[in-house]
Design a protein around this motif. Structure first.
Motif: not given
Length: 170
Positions: A83-112
């Motif tokens: 639903g969002a407009h195409a973000p500037p490149q740096t925002d897209g990189v930040d989001l991707g980096q944050t999502m990868r970091a979120l998915m790399d967290l241990p499960e117990e930390q990620r679920e919380v």
């Protein structure tokens, strides 16, 4: 405690719950690990088979809840990005980096983190939902946030700004 004589029953029950042989075997192994870890809660003279079956059931329920939470979080992120407009490149990189970091967290930390930060569940409700003490939830949440900041380089920027009295807002 001799779990071996109950393996057949546990495997059959797990197969009924998961409808998949490999997932059923994984479920039994995880449940037996939990049984070993929680052996101090076993009461002598009780029905070992019933206790083990309840551990298999609770482990399965936990897995289903976790998978549901992960799917919902992915759906929220996908809906927000669609639903969002195409973000500037740096925002897209930040989001991707944050999502990868979120998915790399241990499960117990990620679920919380997902329950509190993404789903907006209160600390008390999240602790109750996960069946953990409030202090454990707060500790996991703090570690998850710190790990995300470190993985995305935000802690470095915040430390640099701390000496100037400025606050980093992203």
């Amino acid at each position: 405690m001799d779990f071996s004589k109950h393996l057949g029953v546990l495997r059959r029950y797990a197969l009924v719950l998961t409808r998949d042989g490999e997932r059923a075997e994984d479920l039994v192994q995880e449940a037996l690990l939990r049984a070993l870890e929680g052996a101090r809660t076993w009461r002598d003279g009780g029905d070992l088979r019933k206790w083990l079956l309840s551990i298999v059931h609770n482990t399965h329920v936990s897995r289903v809840r976790r998978q549901k939470t992960e799917r919902e979080a992915e759906g929220v992120v996908a809906a927000q990005s669609a639903g969002a407009h195409a973000p500037p490149q740096t925002d897209g990189v930040d989001l991707g980096q944050t999502m990868r970091a979120l998915m790399d967290l241990p499960e117990e930390q990620r679920e919380v983190l997902v329950l509190v930060a993404i789903e907006g569940v209160s600390y008390r409700d999240a602790a109750d939902c996960l069946g953990i003490p409030m202090g454990t939830l707060m500790s996991r949440l703090g570690r998850a946030r710190a790990a995300l900041r470190a993985a995305t380089g935000r802690s470095t920027a915040e430390k640099a700004a701390a000496g100037t009295g400025l606050r980093v807002v992203r």
